[in-house]
Design an enzyme around this catalytic site. Structure first.
Site, PDB file in Angstrom:
ATOM      1  N   HIS A   1     -35.180  29.500  67.307  1.00 37.57           N
ATOM      2  CA  HIS A   1     -36.053  28.279  67.494  1.00 37.57           C
ATOM      3  C   HIS A   1     -37.023  28.649  68.319  1.00 37.57           C
ATOM      4  CE1 HIS A   1     -36.725  24.200  69.386  1.00 37.57           C
ATOM      5  NE2 HIS A   1     -35.799  23.802  68.230  1.00 37.57           N
TER       6      HIS A   1
ATOM      7  N   GLU B   1     -29.360  23.046  63.427  1.00 39.80           N
ATOM      8  CA  GLU B   1     -29.034  22.743  61.973  1.00 39.80           C
ATOM      9  C   GLU B   1     -27.714  23.408  61.504  1.00 39.80           C
ATOM     10  OE1 GLU B   1     -30.605  20.443  61.163  1.00 39.80           O
ATOM     11  OE2 GLU B   1     -32.526  20.604  60.477  1.00 39.80           O
TER      12      GLU B   1
HETATM   13  N1  ACO Z   1     -32.846  35.060  61.613  1.00 34.96           N
HETATM   14  C1  ACO Z   1     -33.558  36.476  61.853  1.00 34.96           C
HETATM   15  N2  ACO Z   1     -34.765  36.753  62.197  1.00 34.96           N
HETATM   16  C2  ACO Z   1     -35.218  35.625  63.056  1.00 34.96           C
HETATM   17  C3  ACO Z   1     -34.675  34.313  62.730  1.00 34.96           C
HETATM   18  C4  ACO Z   1     -33.516  33.941  62.277  1.00 34.96           C
HETATM   19  N3  ACO Z   1     -32.930  32.936  61.931  1.00 34.96           N
HETATM   20  N4  ACO Z   1     -35.637  33.503  63.658  1.00 34.96           N
HETATM   21  C5  ACO Z   1     -36.594  34.157  64.098  1.00 34.96           C
HETATM   22  N5  ACO Z   1     -36.462  35.409  63.699  1.00 34.96           N
HETATM   23  C6  ACO Z   1     -37.282  36.793  64.099  1.00 34.96           C
HETATM   24  C7  ACO Z   1     -38.556  36.475  63.184  1.00 34.96           C
HETATM   25  O1  ACO Z   1     -38.398  37.241  61.938  1.00 34.96           O
HETATM   26  C8  ACO Z   1     -39.565  37.384  64.122  1.00 34.96           C
HETATM   27  O2  ACO Z   1     -39.331  38.732  63.724  1.00 34.96           O
HETATM   28  P1  ACO Z   1     -40.722  39.695  64.176  1.00 34.96           P
HETATM   29  O3  ACO Z   1     -41.258  39.555  65.416  1.00 34.96           O
HETATM   30  O4  ACO Z   1     -40.220  40.921  63.867  1.00 34.96           O
HETATM   31  O5  ACO Z   1     -41.475  39.133  63.030  1.00 34.96           O
HETATM   32  C9  ACO Z   1     -39.002  36.829  65.298  1.00 34.96           C
HETATM   33  O6  ACO Z   1     -37.652  36.768  65.294  1.00 34.96           O
HETATM   34  C10 ACO Z   1     -39.781  35.754  66.032  1.00 34.96           C
HETATM   35  O7  ACO Z   1     -39.977  34.844  65.094  1.00 34.96           O
HETATM   36  P2  ACO Z   1     -40.930  33.624  65.042  1.00 34.96           P
HETATM   37  O8  ACO Z   1     -41.250  33.312  63.687  1.00 34.96           O
HETATM   38  O9  ACO Z   1     -42.067  33.769  66.182  1.00 34.96           O
HETATM   39  O10 ACO Z   1     -40.003  32.435  65.627  1.00 34.96           O
HETATM   40  P3  ACO Z   1     -40.484  31.094  65.502  1.00 34.96           P
HETATM   41  O11 ACO Z   1     -40.448  30.590  66.929  1.00 34.96           O
HETATM   42  O12 ACO Z   1     -41.939  30.876  65.071  1.00 34.96           O
HETATM   43  O13 ACO Z   1     -39.629  30.361  64.745  1.00 34.96           O
HETATM   44  C11 ACO Z   1     -37.991  29.454  63.529  1.00 34.96           C
HETATM   45  C12 ACO Z   1     -38.651  29.714  64.700  1.00 34.96           C
HETATM   46  C13 ACO Z   1     -38.683  28.696  62.301  1.00 34.96           C
HETATM   47  C14 ACO Z   1     -36.749  27.956  63.706  1.00 34.96           C
HETATM   48  C15 ACO Z   1     -36.918  30.607  63.259  1.00 34.96           C
HETATM   49  O14 ACO Z   1     -36.216  30.883  64.174  1.00 34.96           O
HETATM   50  C16 ACO Z   1     -36.247  30.354  61.689  1.00 34.96           C
HETATM   51  O15 ACO Z   1     -37.130  30.691  60.785  1.00 34.96           O
HETATM   52  N6  ACO Z   1     -35.115  30.001  61.727  1.00 34.96           N
HETATM   53  C17 ACO Z   1     -34.287  29.797  60.438  1.00 34.96           C
HETATM   54  C18 ACO Z   1     -34.527  28.275  59.864  1.00 34.96           C
HETATM   55  C19 ACO Z   1     -33.946  27.538  60.679  1.00 34.96           C
HETATM   56  O16 ACO Z   1     -32.636  27.495  61.306  1.00 34.96           O
HETATM   57  N7  ACO Z   1     -34.712  26.303  60.819  1.00 34.96           N
HETATM   58  C20 ACO Z   1     -34.122  25.045  61.522  1.00 34.96           C
HETATM   59  C21 ACO Z   1     -34.847  25.204  62.866  1.00 34.96           C
HETATM   60  S1  ACO Z   1     -34.182  23.783  64.142  1.00 34.96           S
HETATM   61  C22 ACO Z   1     -35.260  22.440  63.624  1.00 34.96           C
HETATM   62  O17 ACO Z   1     -36.409  22.612  63.209  1.00 34.96           O
HETATM   63  C23 ACO Z   1     -34.546  21.059  63.551  1.00 34.96           C
END
Ligand code: ACO
Length: 352
Positions: free
Chosen positions: A242, A297
């Site tokens: 998140h 989610e």
């Molecule tokens: N699985 C594996 N790795 C992850 C995940 C995940 N679910 N989420 C983040 N990371 C990793 C990224 O790959 C990144 O790695 P890096 O630094 O090596 O590139 C690091 O953690 C940071 O990621 P960011 O993209 O900066 O995290 P951000 O805050 O932008 O993303 C998000 C948040 C988009 C929700 C992300 O966690 C994700 O894609 N989750 C999966 C999709 C999901 O569950 N979406 C629903 C969110 S809840 C809602 O919107 C109602």
């Protein structure tokens, strides 16, 4: 990271506060647990209170939503025939596009459950069912979609879900609503913009892929192998991570509790919880510097699945609730009278 506007404050709001370090969500001065227990209509009334228009008087919200569902049902012939071969998402976009620019908050909010129920029936070649304005949104939606009344347990589960996800700070779809509202676009247009932003899998479109992931894993024996292979591909595990929370998303537990009240230890829940437990361990090993935990989610997928909502309709059920937040934020943004217009840094070629 500039591209993601992390930590950038672009609005002052009285609507909701997300404390990502402690995992606390407050909606207009009430904790999530109180909002979730109060039900959807009460949460809408709370969010919309004080924004001026007569038809959003909190006392009248349940009746206004009920009457607006009847109006939405009368509007169906204007757009429903065009959707027969399309997806649910495309149908929902058509339903929003059919709203007049002067549509009131209740009319916009009511259009979503009526449209979604009609679309779910249309693809089974069934006629839409008329709403009953005396019911709550949760009870009426389930009845319109299925053609018969849902049990009190099912209705309470959906009602708790709708109340739980009604607002959540400046998430991507709410930001989209505020950007559109800041241009003095209509409320209906602002909600249309928000719905588009919600639909992607990094935001509200995650529950379907959560279930796809559980299906792909298939058995307990395959969990670790599957998760390792997914993370090796730098794939994101759906339902985890998140932007704001550095702890478990409190809405995940609210929905888990609603699911346990609906169907204790039934269906996918035990398997999903084992996947969750091991996924969290893999994520911690894989990315020790970044705390990734379960988000809303993961349990949305399980709860809506238990209620029989098809995967491709889950984001639209989310929108049935969040629309109330979008409307409140759009009205709040309008009060500022200020256009949201950030800047970009040009990194292209210099002019000849
Ligand atoms: N699985 C594996 N790795 C992850 C995940 C995940 N679910 N989420 C983040 N990371 C990793 C990224 O790959 C990144 O790695 P890096 O630094 O090596 O590139 C690091 O953690 C940071 O990621 P960011 O993209 O900066 O995290 P951000 O805050 O932008 O993303 C998000 C948040 C988009 C929700 C992300 O966690 C994700 O894609 N989750 C999966 C999709 C999901 O569950 N979406 C629903 C969110 S809840 C809602 O919107 C109602």
């Amino acid at each position: 990271m500039a591209g993601g506007l992390d930590c950038v404050v672009v609005a002052e709001t009285v609507l909701s506060d997300v404390d990502g370090a402690r995992g606390v969500l407050v909606i207009r001065g009430q904790h999530l647990a109180v909002i979730a227990a109060g039900g959807f209509e009460a949460a809408v009334a709370r969010l919309w209170a004080g924004f001026g228009a007569r038809d959003v008087d909190p006392m009248h919200v349940p009746a206004a939503l009920g009457a607006a569902r009847l109006q939405a049902f009368k509007d169906l012939p204007r757009w429903l025939p065009a959707t027969q071969k399309g997806s649910v998402l495309e149908g929902m976009r058509l339903a929003l596009a059919a709203l007049p620019d002067d549509a009131s908050p209740p009319r916009i909010a009511a259009a979503l459950p009526v449209a979604l129920a009609a679309l779910l029936r249309a693809r089974k070649e069934l006629d839409p069912i008329a709403p009953d304005p005396r019911r709550t949104t949760a009870a009426d939606f389930l009845c319109m979609a299925r053609g018969s009344s849902a049990s009190p347990k099912e209705t309470n589960a959906l009602d708790a879900y709708l109340a739980t996800v009604i607002d959540h700070g400046l998430n991507a779809s709410t930001f989209a609503a505020r950007v559109a509202a800041s241009t003095q676009a209509s409320l209906a247009a602002s909600v249309t913009a928000a719905f588009a932003a919600l639909s992607g899998p990094l935001h509200g479109g995650a529950p379907g892929p959560v279930l796809d992931m559980l299906d792909a894993i298939g058995t307990i024996d395959n969990i670790d192998r599957w998760l390792e292979a997914a993370l090796a591909r730098v794939a994101r595990l759906m339902g985890f991570g998140h932007r704001i929370y550095r702890v478990r998303d409190p809405r995940a537990d609210a929905l888990k509790a609603a699911l346990e009240r609906l169907a204790p230890a039934a269906g996918r829940l035990p398997f999903a919880q084992e996947v969750e437990r091991r996924a969290l361990a893999h994520l911690r090993r894989n990315k020790p510097e970044r705390r990734l935990d379960t988000n809303v989610e993961f349990y949305t997928a399980l709860l809506l699945d238990a209620l029989g909502v098809p995967r491709d309709a889950m984001v639209s059920v989310f929108a049935m609730s969040r629309v109330a937040g979008w409307i409140a934020h759009a009205l709040e943004q309008r009060q500022t009278g200020r256009l949201i217009r950030p800047a970009s840094r040009y990194v292209g070629p210099a002019a000849d």
